[in-house]
Design a protein around this motif. Sequence first.
Motif, PDB file in Angstrom:
ATOM      1  N   MET A 152     -15.632  95.433  77.354  1.00 20.67           N
ATOM      2  CA  MET A 152     -15.939  96.867  77.362  1.00 20.67           C
ATOM      3  C   MET A 152     -17.231  97.206  78.109  1.00 20.67           C
ATOM      4  SD  MET A 152     -14.719  97.574  73.456  1.00 20.67           S
ATOM      5  CE  MET A 152     -14.961  99.327  73.471  1.00 20.67           C
ATOM      6  N   LYS A 153     -18.241  96.391  77.980  1.00 20.68           N
ATOM      7  CA  LYS A 153     -19.536  96.696  78.598  1.00 20.68           C
ATOM      8  C   LYS A 153     -19.637  96.131  80.019  1.00 20.68           C
ATOM      9  CE  LYS A 153     -24.093  97.602  78.467  1.00 20.68           C
ATOM     10  NZ  LYS A 153     -24.706  98.881  78.363  1.00 20.68           N
ATOM     11  N   LEU A 154     -19.084  94.915  80.217  1.00 25.68           N
ATOM     12  CA  LEU A 154     -19.258  94.271  81.509  1.00 25.68           C
ATOM     13  C   LEU A 154     -18.001  94.273  82.372  1.00 25.68           C
ATOM     14  CD1 LEU A 154     -21.502  91.257  80.433  1.00 25.68           C
ATOM     15  CD2 LEU A 154     -22.184  93.535  81.213  1.00 25.68           C
ATOM     16  N   GLY A 155     -16.892  94.797  81.844  1.00 26.43           N
ATOM     17  CA  GLY A 155     -15.687  94.953  82.641  1.00 26.43           C
ATOM     18  C   GLY A 155     -14.887  93.689  82.905  1.00 26.43           C
ATOM     19  N   ILE A 156     -15.030  92.715  82.059  1.00 25.75           N
ATOM     20  CA  ILE A 156     -14.284  91.460  82.213  1.00 25.75           C
ATOM     21  C   ILE A 156     -12.823  91.699  81.838  1.00 25.75           C
ATOM     22  CG2 ILE A 156     -14.025  89.123  81.239  1.00 25.75           C
ATOM     23  CD1 ILE A 156     -16.372  89.451  83.175  1.00 25.75           C
ATOM     24  N   ARG A 157     -11.935  91.051  82.546  1.00 25.10           N
ATOM     25  CA  ARG A 157     -10.511  91.158  82.217  1.00 25.10           C
ATOM     26  C   ARG A 157     -10.198  90.236  81.034  1.00 25.10           C
ATOM     27  NH1 ARG A 157      -6.280  90.393  86.146  1.00 25.10           N
ATOM     28  NH2 ARG A 157      -6.849  88.233  85.829  1.00 25.10           N
ATOM     29  N   ILE A 158      -9.416  90.729  80.089  1.00 27.98           N
ATOM     30  CA  ILE A 158      -9.036  89.942  78.915  1.00 27.98           C
ATOM     31  C   ILE A 158      -8.325  88.655  79.338  1.00 27.98           C
ATOM     32  CG2 ILE A 158      -7.546  89.916  76.874  1.00 27.98           C
ATOM     33  CD1 ILE A 158      -8.191  92.902  76.549  1.00 27.98           C
ATOM     34  N   GLU A 159      -7.520  88.743  80.380  1.00 26.37           N
ATOM     35  CA  GLU A 159      -6.773  87.567  80.854  1.00 26.37           C
ATOM     36  C   GLU A 159      -7.722  86.450  81.274  1.00 26.37           C
ATOM     37  OE1 GLU A 159      -6.300  90.703  82.120  1.00 26.37           O
ATOM     38  OE2 GLU A 159      -4.460  91.164  81.028  1.00 26.37           O
ATOM     39  N   ASP A 160      -8.870  86.812  81.879  1.00 24.00           N
ATOM     40  CA  ASP A 160      -9.828  85.788  82.299  1.00 24.00           C
ATOM     41  C   ASP A 160     -10.478  85.113  81.092  1.00 24.00           C
ATOM     42  OD1 ASP A 160      -9.354  86.184  85.024  1.00 24.00           O
ATOM     43  OD2 ASP A 160     -10.823  87.820  85.117  1.00 24.00           O
ATOM     44  N   LEU A 161     -10.754  85.897  80.029  1.00 24.06           N
ATOM     45  CA  LEU A 161     -11.268  85.305  78.792  1.00 24.06           C
ATOM     46  C   LEU A 161     -10.246  84.356  78.185  1.00 24.06           C
ATOM     47  CD1 LEU A 161     -13.027  88.293  76.989  1.00 24.06           C
ATOM     48  CD2 LEU A 161     -14.082  86.127  77.617  1.00 24.06           C
ATOM     49  N   GLU A 162      -9.002  84.810  78.115  1.00 21.99           N
ATOM     50  CA  GLU A 162      -7.937  83.981  77.541  1.00 21.99           C
ATOM     51  C   GLU A 162      -7.737  82.696  78.335  1.00 21.99           C
ATOM     52  OE1 GLU A 162      -4.486  86.490  77.480  1.00 21.99           O
ATOM     53  OE2 GLU A 162      -5.143  87.568  75.702  1.00 21.99           O
ATOM     54  N   ASN A 163      -7.675  82.809  79.656  1.00 22.62           N
ATOM     55  CA  ASN A 163      -7.444  81.636  80.493  1.00 22.62           C
ATOM     56  C   ASN A 163      -8.582  80.626  80.393  1.00 22.62           C
ATOM     57  OD1 ASN A 163      -4.989  82.640  81.371  1.00 22.62           O
ATOM     58  ND2 ASN A 163      -5.871  83.587  83.200  1.00 22.62           N
ATOM     59  N   SER A 164      -9.818  81.123  80.350  1.00 21.20           N
ATOM     60  CA  SER A 164     -10.949  80.196  80.228  1.00 21.20           C
ATOM     61  C   SER A 164     -10.901  79.468  78.894  1.00 21.20           C
ATOM     62  CB  SER A 164     -12.280  80.932  80.405  1.00 21.20           C
ATOM     63  OG  SER A 164     -12.468  81.892  79.396  1.00 21.20           O
ATOM     64  N   LEU A 165     -10.570  80.188  77.832  1.00 16.90           N
ATOM     65  CA  LEU A 165     -10.479  79.556  76.518  1.00 16.90           C
ATOM     66  C   LEU A 165      -9.346  78.529  76.479  1.00 16.90           C
ATOM     67  CD1 LEU A 165     -11.598  79.426  73.668  1.00 16.90           C
ATOM     68  CD2 LEU A 165     -10.052  81.280  73.038  1.00 16.90           C
ATOM     69  N   ARG A 166      -8.225  78.883  77.072  1.00 16.46           N
ATOM     70  CA  ARG A 166      -7.099  77.932  77.128  1.00 16.46           C
ATOM     71  C   ARG A 166      -7.477  76.655  77.872  1.00 16.46           C
ATOM     72  NH1 ARG A 166      -3.686  82.546  77.938  1.00 16.46           N
ATOM     73  NH2 ARG A 166      -2.531  82.900  76.033  1.00 16.46           N
ATOM     74  N   LYS A 167      -8.135  76.813  79.013  1.00 15.47           N
ATOM     75  CA  LYS A 167      -8.505  75.639  79.798  1.00 15.47           C
ATOM     76  C   LYS A 167      -9.501  74.751  79.061  1.00 15.47           C
ATOM     77  CE  LYS A 167      -7.677  77.394  84.453  1.00 15.47           C
ATOM     78  NZ  LYS A 167      -8.301  77.766  85.740  1.00 15.47           N
ATOM     79  N   VAL A 168     -10.492  75.365  78.442  1.00 18.00           N
ATOM     80  CA  VAL A 168     -11.507  74.583  77.723  1.00 18.00           C
ATOM     81  C   VAL A 168     -10.889  73.893  76.512  1.00 18.00           C
ATOM     82  CG1 VAL A 168     -13.615  74.760  76.355  1.00 18.00           C
ATOM     83  CG2 VAL A 168     -13.453  75.926  78.558  1.00 18.00           C
ATOM     84  N   THR A 169     -10.078  74.614  75.733  1.00 16.08           N
ATOM     85  CA  THR A 169      -9.483  73.994  74.547  1.00 16.08           C
ATOM     86  C   THR A 169      -8.449  72.952  74.929  1.00 16.08           C
ATOM     87  OG1 THR A 169      -7.911  75.826  74.336  1.00 16.08           O
ATOM     88  CG2 THR A 169      -9.907  75.939  73.000  1.00 16.08           C
ATOM     89  N   LYS A 170      -7.737  73.147  76.020  1.00 21.64           N
ATOM     90  CA  LYS A 170      -6.783  72.140  76.483  1.00 21.64           C
ATOM     91  C   LYS A 170      -7.525  70.864  76.849  1.00 21.64           C
ATOM     92  CE  LYS A 170      -3.101  71.199  79.847  1.00 21.64           C
ATOM     93  NZ  LYS A 170      -3.233  69.804  79.612  1.00 21.64           N
ATOM     94  N   LYS A 171      -8.645  71.009  77.527  1.00 20.46           N
ATOM     95  CA  LYS A 171      -9.452  69.851  77.912  1.00 20.46           C
ATOM     96  C   LYS A 171      -9.936  69.114  76.664  1.00 20.46           C
ATOM     97  CE  LYS A 171     -12.004  67.835  81.230  1.00 20.46           C
ATOM     98  NZ  LYS A 171     -11.465  67.034  82.280  1.00 20.46           N
ATOM     99  N   PHE A 172     -10.412  69.867  75.648  1.00 16.73           N
ATOM    100  CA  PHE A 172     -10.870  69.242  74.403  1.00 16.73           C
ATOM    101  C   PHE A 172      -9.716  68.547  73.689  1.00 16.73           C
ATOM    102  CE2 PHE A 172     -14.565  72.359  74.147  1.00 16.73           C
ATOM    103  CZ  PHE A 172     -15.504  71.395  74.472  1.00 16.73           C
ATOM    104  N   SER A 173      -8.568  69.208  73.606  1.00 16.89           N
ATOM    105  CA  SER A 173      -7.439  68.604  72.880  1.00 16.89           C
ATOM    106  C   SER A 173      -6.901  67.386  73.628  1.00 16.89           C
ATOM    107  CB  SER A 173      -6.332  69.632  72.630  1.00 16.89           C
ATOM    108  OG  SER A 173      -5.797  70.099  73.840  1.00 16.89           O
ATOM    109  N   ASP A 174      -6.900  67.416  74.980  1.00 18.54           N
ATOM    110  CA  ASP A 174      -6.481  66.246  75.751  1.00 18.54           C
ATOM    111  C   ASP A 174      -7.424  65.071  75.508  1.00 18.54           C
ATOM    112  OD1 ASP A 174      -4.399  67.713  76.774  1.00 18.54           O
ATOM    113  OD2 ASP A 174      -5.327  68.027  78.748  1.00 18.54           O
ATOM    114  N   GLU A 175      -8.727  65.345  75.486  1.00 18.18           N
ATOM    115  CA  GLU A 175      -9.701  64.282  75.239  1.00 18.18           C
ATOM    116  C   GLU A 175      -9.564  63.745  73.815  1.00 18.18           C
ATOM    117  OE1 GLU A 175     -13.557  65.837  76.183  1.00 18.18           O
ATOM    118  OE2 GLU A 175     -13.037  66.133  78.282  1.00 18.18           O
ATOM    119  N   ALA A 176      -9.331  64.628  72.852  1.00 16.85           N
ATOM    120  CA  ALA A 176      -9.158  64.189  71.461  1.00 16.85           C
ATOM    121  C   ALA A 176      -7.929  63.296  71.340  1.00 16.85           C
ATOM    122  CB  ALA A 176      -9.040  65.394  70.534  1.00 16.85           C
ATOM    123  N   ARG A 177      -6.847  63.661  72.033  1.00 19.95           N
ATOM    124  CA  ARG A 177      -5.643  62.824  71.999  1.00 19.95           C
ATOM    125  C   ARG A 177      -5.909  61.458  72.613  1.00 19.95           C
ATOM    126  NH1 ARG A 177      -2.731  66.568  74.703  1.00 19.95           N
ATOM    127  NH2 ARG A 177      -2.609  68.341  73.337  1.00 19.95           N
TER     128      ARG A 177
END
Length: 183
Positions: A152-177
């Motif tokens: 709302m304040k900085l104009g970031i697209r929700i999709e970019d937030l979602e995609n970054s979170l997916r990539k980071v959590t995928k990396k963590f879950s791959d490493e955990a596996r």
Amino acid sequence: IMQKRLAQAGWNSCRLRGIDIPDFNNAFVVGFKWFGFSNQTMFIGRSLRELLTKDEFDAVISHELGHMANGHLLKRITYAFLLVVGLVVSIVTSLTLSIMITLAISNDPHKTTVVFSFSLLVTLVASYLALVSWLFRKYRNQEHEADAFAVMKLGIRIEDLENSLRKVTKKFSDEARRRAGWN
């Protein structure tokens, strides 16, 4: 990216530090701002920039600025203090309730220990779960507030937030596996 977002948020500067740990794909803020004093610093894993697109990286920075803008770090210090107070209160309350329950239920000296121990265990677990649930809700709300600030304040697209979170959590879950397989 950082200068553009700082200008949008109305700040002149922010301490920024890179973390040179391989595969440290995370960002976080430490410190707090209070009555003109500020020691806030944003830490960003250098490998995070390689993992994310420019827009996704921008979303992560904006999210972290949201934590700073909403004073989340000072609030977390307050939550930690309240958690300690809550634990002390819950122990005293649990002991008091357990004594009252034991006196009300048990006349047999052999059963007194069992009744007291069981009631103490139940009341302590219930109060612990209530405190942890409260703390988890507070932390989740802060994450939502930081996301809302970014969007709302900085104009970031929700999709970019979602995609970054997916990539980071995928990396963590791959490493955990991988680690689980190694263990």
